[in-house]
Design an enzyme around this catalytic site. Structure first.
Site, PDB file in Angstrom:
ATOM      1  N   HIS A 259      31.870 -22.384 -50.933  1.00 36.13           N
ATOM      2  CA  HIS A 259      31.099 -22.523 -52.171  1.00 36.13           C
ATOM      3  C   HIS A 259      30.848 -23.997 -52.438  1.00 36.13           C
ATOM      4  O   HIS A 259      31.763 -24.818 -52.360  1.00 36.13           O
ATOM      5  CB  HIS A 259      31.838 -21.903 -53.355  1.00 36.13           C
ATOM      6  CG  HIS A 259      31.094 -22.032 -54.639  1.00 36.13           C
ATOM      7  ND1 HIS A 259      30.020 -21.220 -54.954  1.00 36.13           N
ATOM      8  CD2 HIS A 259      31.229 -22.889 -55.672  1.00 36.13           C
ATOM      9  CE1 HIS A 259      29.545 -21.580 -56.134  1.00 36.13           C
ATOM     10  NE2 HIS A 259      30.268 -22.593 -56.586  1.00 36.13           N
ATOM     11  N   SER A 260      29.614 -24.334 -52.724  1.00 34.70           N
ATOM     12  CA  SER A 260      29.193 -25.693 -53.050  1.00 34.70           C
ATOM     13  C   SER A 260      29.565 -26.622 -51.889  1.00 34.70           C
ATOM     14  O   SER A 260      29.150 -26.398 -50.756  1.00 34.70           O
ATOM     15  CB  SER A 260      29.784 -26.126 -54.393  1.00 34.70           C
ATOM     16  OG  SER A 260      29.114 -27.248 -54.904  1.00 34.70           O
ATOM     17  N   MET A 261      30.371 -27.637 -52.145  1.00 39.01           N
ATOM     18  CA  MET A 261      30.759 -28.542 -51.072  1.00 39.01           C
ATOM     19  C   MET A 261      31.449 -27.786 -49.935  1.00 39.01           C
ATOM     20  O   MET A 261      31.318 -28.144 -48.763  1.00 39.01           O
ATOM     21  CB  MET A 261      31.687 -29.633 -51.598  1.00 39.01           C
ATOM     22  CG  MET A 261      32.054 -30.662 -50.548  1.00 39.01           C
ATOM     23  SD  MET A 261      33.062 -31.970 -51.240  1.00 39.01           S
ATOM     24  CE  MET A 261      34.538 -31.762 -50.300  1.00 39.01           C
TER      25      MET A 261
ATOM     26  N   GLY B  54      30.555 -25.045 -48.735  1.00 36.62           N
ATOM     27  CA  GLY B  54      29.499 -24.557 -47.852  1.00 36.62           C
ATOM     28  C   GLY B  54      29.111 -25.597 -46.821  1.00 36.62           C
ATOM     29  O   GLY B  54      28.922 -25.287 -45.639  1.00 36.62           O
TER      30      GLY B  54
ATOM     31  N   SER C  92      27.548 -20.609 -50.291  1.00 36.15           N
ATOM     32  CA  SER C  92      27.316 -20.311 -51.698  1.00 36.15           C
ATOM     33  C   SER C  92      27.009 -21.602 -52.464  1.00 36.15           C
ATOM     34  O   SER C  92      27.789 -22.561 -52.411  1.00 36.15           O
ATOM     35  CB  SER C  92      28.587 -19.645 -52.251  1.00 36.15           C
ATOM     36  OG  SER C  92      28.539 -19.489 -53.640  1.00 36.15           O
TER      37      SER C  92
END
Length: 183
Positions: free
Chosen positions: A21-23, A25, A49
């Protein structure tokens, strides 16, 4: 990435996938590329994500070097003030250096072109995410030679928490698909 690949590789004695998720990813993507470059087994599926496709430049002005008050104001504006952690001064003081370091990694990331991955990629995004737009998520398509899916979930950047049930239902269906595709 090299050190991370060294540390986690011994645990990849079975088929595996990555979710970030976010970083996370971005880290999942770069770790998959690193494993491939070292001739090691990579993920059978990559789930990303709330992070724009890595080949797309960040359209926003970097904020990781802003003074604390300005950084917090920007983050509150982007992501809202509903999270109770914003109200706890001790928690903010403790977490701010970590958050600043995460932002620095993302804001200074330099994409290096390489061949697409040989695993499917499923990308999730928040319908109301002010930072990551649908078009930026769709850009992940070029990073795989295999299947690509984009799933938009109600909520902002933190949709895995704010739309937890909806997100987990979608992820669960996708994981069933992954399991059915593994011989």
């Amino acid at each position: 990435m090299q050190k991370l690949a060294e540390v986690v590789s011994p645990y990849f004695d079975k088929q595996f996938g990555f979710f970030g998720h976010s970083m996370g990813g971005l880290i999942s993507f770069e770790l998959a590329r690193r494993l491939r470059s070292e001739g090691k087994a990579g993920p059978v599926w990559l789930f990303i994500s709330a992070y724009r496709a890595p080949q797309l430049p960040d359209p926003d002005t970097p904020i990781h070097e802003l003074p604390d008050a300005a950084l917090l104001a920007d983050l509150r504006m982007l992501y809202g003030t509903a999270h109770s952690g914003w109200q706890d001064a001790e928690l903010v003081e403790l977490y701010l250096p970590v958050l600043r370091a995460d932002l620095a990694v993302c804001e200074t990331y330099a994409y290096a072109p390489d061949a697409p991955l040989d695993c499917p990629i499923t990308v999730y995004g928040g319908l109301e995410d002010p930072k990551v737009k649908r078009e930026e998520l769709a850009g992940w398509r070029v990073q795989t030679r295999c299947a690509f899916d984009l799933r938009m979930i109600p909520g902002n950047h933190f949709f895995p928490q704010t739309s937890e049930w909806f997100f987990l239902q979608s992820l669960g269906r996708d994981l069933k698909q992954v399991l059915s595709s593994i011989p």
